[in-house]
Design an enzyme around this catalytic site. Structure first.
Site, PDB file in Angstrom:
ATOM      1  N   HIS A 205      23.776   1.507  40.126  1.00  0.00           N
ATOM      2  CA  HIS A 205      23.919   0.241  39.409  1.00  0.00           C
ATOM      3  C   HIS A 205      23.384  -0.950  40.196  1.00  0.00           C
ATOM      4  O   HIS A 205      23.058  -1.976  39.602  1.00  0.00           O
ATOM      5  CB  HIS A 205      25.390  -0.005  39.056  1.00  0.00           C
ATOM      6  CG  HIS A 205      25.888   0.828  37.917  1.00  0.00           C
ATOM      7  ND1 HIS A 205      26.382   2.097  38.090  1.00  0.00           N
ATOM      8  CD2 HIS A 205      25.946   0.580  36.588  1.00  0.00           C
ATOM      9  CE1 HIS A 205      26.742   2.595  36.922  1.00  0.00           C
ATOM     10  NE2 HIS A 205      26.477   1.702  35.992  1.00  0.00           N
ATOM     11  N   GLY A 206      23.312  -0.834  41.503  1.00  0.00           N
ATOM     12  CA  GLY A 206      22.788  -1.961  42.253  1.00  0.00           C
ATOM     13  C   GLY A 206      23.152  -1.887  43.722  1.00  0.00           C
ATOM     14  O   GLY A 206      24.047  -1.139  44.127  1.00  0.00           O
TER      15      GLY A 206
END
Length: 487
Positions: free
Chosen positions: A337-338
């Protein structure tokens, strides 16, 4: 180009007019036009992003060809040895994950390395930080393209000779930026067969687009204003009432924002004659962690299961390795996701929940009478609130910030003055969430996500009128980006 903007409306009308009106009997021409339209759609953000998606497409097309290359006149015999095929697959993995890692994680890892060196060795070094923009949707089309080469390597798919068809699979615009993640085995057969316009399918598509726009522009964006205020990292403490409001608000916002995008993507694909996989199946009604991941972001969770958890060993090597594989899969899913510590913490949190649930299930310690009414209701409420805690970690600016809000959930401290009243926040949340809850209750009770099509026309007309009125009055059409665009 955002789904809820006038630019996209003009874009999709022009695409449909050309697609069905001019090229309706020529599949190759349709595919070429869709590919060019998809590149226009993706290049609308930044034309330089097109170079990356073209690079991934070319690399995986060539790798797929060599992975499936056969000995002349021996259709059942592969031309490359097993070791050579592994090297070709490695080229695909390194090329795709290397690009993903460079653009999403380079700065995160260099900064983390500098912090580790200072913390443990008292050695100060300046982190090498690059000023680069993360390409929109790179995580989605990278996983999508990788499914092609991996499935060919496993023998689940034959390589395609048409570069046009494969390029369209990678770049087709409805789900390009934020999913659902479509596998080659699902999408390529649809791209390769003729398509004809169908009014019934188009009707379903229009409803999905309408409902998705409603969830995004009315519910998610309106509830998101609450979340933006409550998740300000400058606030020292929210108190119990505002902390639980923050947890509920972002959970609703995230679901409506992300599932709204998916609904619009699936509806647009239906208008083009394609069927995209379901990505959400009433996650509010999940009764345990395993059930939750069969309802939430289904295409990512199934991708991680098939291409990461099972190759790691799955549950084949005893409980301890099963727990490790579950945790590793979820942590890497969080990192997907990051590049931020709270996403890694989010992965550990959900991995821990899965491990505990698996541990209890293996020992038969799960709830007695687990499908009995009151017990089942309690389990659904427990899973929902665990999900909300996960959403707090996901939304917070850092792990420290997340822990501060979670701590507020555990103590009954009063809310600070001057921020907002809990009563105002909960009334606003309930007002905008009520249509979603009512619709999902009908879907859940009927066990039919398309229950609206079973209703009589007068009832459907009333529903459409109410939603359209709310859309006009409260819809935000000012180009608020979807949350998952950053991933």
């Amino acid at each position: 180009m955002l789904f809820q903007t006038p630019e996209f409306l003009l874009f999709i009308l022009a695409v449909l007019a050309l697609y069905w009106g001019v090229l309706g009997r020529n599949r190759s021409a349709q595919n070429l036009m869709l590919l060019l339209a998809s590149y226009l759609f993706y290049g609308w953000w930044d034309w330089r992003f097109l170079g990356l998606i073209l690079f991934s497409t070319l690399v995986d097309y060539i790798c797929g060809y060599h992975l499936d290359k056969r000995v002349p006149h021996e259709e059942d015999q592969l031309a490359l040895s097993p070791s050579a095929r592994k090297k070709v697959l490695l080229v695909s993995l390194v090329s795709n994950l290397g690009l993903l890692g460079f653009f999403k994680y380079f700065n995160f890892f260099t900064e983390s390395l500098a912090n580790v060196l200072w913390t443990f060795l008292a050695f100060e070094v300046e982190a090498w930080v690059l000023d680069v923009v993360v390409p929109v949707g790179i995580s989605f089309y990278t996983f999508q393209s990788l499914s092609y080469t991996i499935d060919i390597y496993r023998g689940h798919l034959r390589a395609r000779r048409s570069f046009l068809d494969f390029a369209l699979f990678v770049a087709i615009f409805p789900q390009l930026v934020a999913g659902p993640i479509v596998r080659a085995t699902e999408m390529l057969p649809q791209i390769e067969r003729p398509r004809r316009f169908n009014w019934s399918t188009a009707h379903q598509g229009i409803w999905l687009i309408f409902w998705g726009l409603f969830k995004k522009t009315v519910i998610a964006d309106s509830v998101g204003t609450l979340a933006d205020v409550l998740y300000d990292p400058q606030i020292d403490s929210l108190g119990f009432s505002l902390a639980i409001l923050a947890a509920y608000a972002f959970t609703v916002q995230l679901y409506c924002d992300f599932s709204g995008y998916t609904d619009i993507a699936r509806g647009t694909a239906k208008l083009l004659g394609f069927e995209l996989p379901l990505n959400f199946r009433l996650p509010f009604f999940a009764k345990n962690p395993s059930d939750f991941w069969q309802r939430w972001h289904i295409t990512l969770s199934s991708w991680l299961r098939d291409y990461l958890y099972i190759p790691l060993g799955g549950n084949r090597h005893g409980p301890r390795w099963t727990y490790f594989n579950l945790m590793a899969t979820m942590v890497l899913g969080g990192l997907w996701h990051g590049a931020a510590d709270n996403f890694i913490t989010w992965g550990f949190f959900h991995g821990g929940i899965l491990v505990v649930y698996r541990f209890l299930a293996l020992r038969g310690w799960c709830w007695p009478f687990e499908n009995h009414g009151p017990v089942l209701l309690f389990r659904r409420l427990l899973m929902f609130h665990l999900w909300c805690v996960g959403c707090v970690i996901f939304r917070a600016s850092s792990t420290e910030h997340a822990f501060a809000i979670v701590f507020d959930l555990l103590i009954f401290a009063p809310a600070p003055e001057g921020l907002m009243t809990a009563q105002y926040g909960f009334v606003r949340l309930l007002f905008f969430t009520a249509p979603l809850l009512v619709m999902q209750w009908f879907q859940f009770r009927s066990k039919n996500l398309e229950v609206v099509f079973t209703w009589a026309w007068p009832l459907r007309a009333l529903l459409y009128t109410i939603l359209f009125f709310l859309l006009v009055c409260f819809g935000n059409f000012h180009g608020q980006e979807f949350i998952y665009f950053q991933f």
